[in-house]
Enzyme design. Structure first.
Site, PDB file in Angstrom:
ATOM      1  N   ALA A 101      29.942  40.287  34.570  1.00  0.00           N
ATOM      2  CA  ALA A 101      31.004  40.461  33.573  1.00  0.00           C
ATOM      3  C   ALA A 101      30.840  41.820  32.896  1.00  0.00           C
ATOM      4  O   ALA A 101      29.718  42.248  32.587  1.00  0.00           O
ATOM      5  CB  ALA A 101      30.943  39.342  32.530  1.00  0.00           C
ATOM      6  N   HIS A 121      44.623  43.186  29.791  1.00  0.00           N
ATOM      7  CA  HIS A 121      44.515  43.685  31.162  1.00  0.00           C
ATOM      8  C   HIS A 121      45.809  44.388  31.585  1.00  0.00           C
ATOM      9  O   HIS A 121      45.771  45.424  32.255  1.00  0.00           O
ATOM     10  CB  HIS A 121      44.222  42.538  32.133  1.00  0.00           C
ATOM     11  CG  HIS A 121      42.831  42.542  32.653  1.00  0.00           C
ATOM     12  ND1 HIS A 121      42.363  43.469  33.546  1.00  0.00           N
ATOM     13  CD2 HIS A 121      41.788  41.709  32.404  1.00  0.00           C
ATOM     14  CE1 HIS A 121      41.099  43.207  33.840  1.00  0.00           C
ATOM     15  NE2 HIS A 121      40.726  42.158  33.153  1.00  0.00           N
ATOM     16  N   LYS A 134      34.035  46.580  37.161  1.00  0.00           N
ATOM     17  CA  LYS A 134      34.679  46.260  38.431  1.00  0.00           C
ATOM     18  C   LYS A 134      36.160  46.628  38.446  1.00  0.00           C
ATOM     19  O   LYS A 134      36.628  47.315  39.367  1.00  0.00           O
ATOM     20  CB  LYS A 134      34.536  44.764  38.755  1.00  0.00           C
ATOM     21  CG  LYS A 134      33.126  44.267  38.877  1.00  0.00           C
ATOM     22  CD  LYS A 134      33.071  42.777  39.168  1.00  0.00           C
ATOM     23  CE  LYS A 134      33.751  41.899  38.152  1.00  0.00           C
ATOM     24  NZ  LYS A 134      33.047  41.766  36.864  1.00  0.00           N
ATOM     25  N   GLY A 188      30.214  41.997  40.927  1.00  0.00           N
ATOM     26  CA  GLY A 188      29.248  42.349  39.888  1.00  0.00           C
ATOM     27  C   GLY A 188      29.369  41.390  38.721  1.00  0.00           C
ATOM     28  O   GLY A 188      30.141  40.437  38.766  1.00  0.00           O
ATOM     29  N   SER A 245      31.028  44.774  34.051  1.00  0.00           N
ATOM     30  CA  SER A 245      30.229  45.751  34.804  1.00  0.00           C
ATOM     31  C   SER A 245      31.055  46.950  35.259  1.00  0.00           C
ATOM     32  O   SER A 245      30.510  47.880  35.845  1.00  0.00           O
ATOM     33  CB  SER A 245      29.577  45.079  36.013  1.00  0.00           C
ATOM     34  OG  SER A 245      30.572  44.583  36.896  1.00  0.00           O
ATOM     35  N   ALA A 270      47.632  39.785  40.086  1.00  0.00           N
ATOM     36  CA  ALA A 270      46.915  39.002  39.080  1.00  0.00           C
ATOM     37  C   ALA A 270      46.874  37.547  39.530  1.00  0.00           C
ATOM     38  O   ALA A 270      47.898  36.992  39.940  1.00  0.00           O
ATOM     39  CB  ALA A 270      47.617  39.113  37.729  1.00  0.00           C
ATOM     40  N   THR A 271      45.692  36.941  39.461  1.00  0.00           N
ATOM     41  CA  THR A 271      45.528  35.566  39.929  1.00  0.00           C
ATOM     42  C   THR A 271      45.328  34.563  38.801  1.00  0.00           C
ATOM     43  O   THR A 271      45.250  33.367  39.038  1.00  0.00           O
ATOM     44  CB  THR A 271      44.311  35.474  40.877  1.00  0.00           C
ATOM     45  OG1 THR A 271      43.134  35.806  40.136  1.00  0.00           O
ATOM     46  CG2 THR A 271      44.472  36.386  42.081  1.00  0.00           C
TER      47      THR A 271
END
Length: 181
Positions: free
Chosen positions: A12, A51, A16, A10, A14, A35-36
């Site tokens: 930014a 986050h 997710k 989706g 939104s 986390a990437t």
């Protein structure tokens, strides 16, 4: 635990990540958060910190910028957040070589799909926004779209988030309720 991939995409903001975390907690009392992101600058370090504060002590966190398939995920409920930042790492490391990035991402997705785990992958639909005004931006938008298509084709379930509302685009079986767990 049966292997299953849920792909959540989706725009930014939104909803997710929130939706993915709620889904993970429905299926595990101790889910894994992967986390990437790379901490590119101070502002991004602050985003990462915010986050991290979204998750409580129930979460086990792992960080991996590229080689997701090497993580010990067997038997786990896993949220991978996010594919867009993961692709960015390949894009940066290959100096915007789209073909090399796409191949590396496909290999990783294929290996992830072999894991006996519930994998919840989060991505962005950046191609639905404004047209990129640089060559690198256009290349990345194309790459993101192709990787999203590859993941969606592999996934058991695809959810599109709009204003905090999940819309199921693809479903090969019930994920909610007792039929899966």
């Amino acid at each position: 635990m049966p292997k299953r991939i849920v792909f959540i995409t989706g725009g930014a903001r939104s909803g997710k990540s929130r939706y993915a975390q709620q889904l993970a907690l429905q299926h595990s009392s101790r889910p894994v958060y992967v986390a990437t992101a790379r901490a590119w600058d101070d502002e991004f370090r602050q985003r990462i910190h915010l986050h991290q504060q979204d998750r409580d002590e129930r979460w086990r966190s792992l960080e991996e910028e590229r080689h997701l398939s090497r993580l010990p995920l067997e038997g786990e409920v896993v949220v991978i957040d996010c594919i867009t930042l993961w692709i960015t790492n390949f894009f940066s490391d290959t100096r915007a070589d789209v073909n090399a990035c796409l191949e590396a991402c496909r290999r990783e997705i294929d290996e992830l799909a072999k894991k006996e785990a519930l994998l919840i992958l989060i991505s962005n639909e950046i191609g639905m926004g404004m047209h990129a005004d640089t060559e690198a931006g256009r290349k990345f938008t194309d790459l993101q779209g192709w990787v999203n298509q590859y993941i969606a084709a592999t996934a058991d379930e695809v959810i599109f988030m709009v204003s905090g509302i999940p819309l199921t685009i693809k479903s090969t079986g019930a994920l909610n309720g007792n039929s899966w767990t």
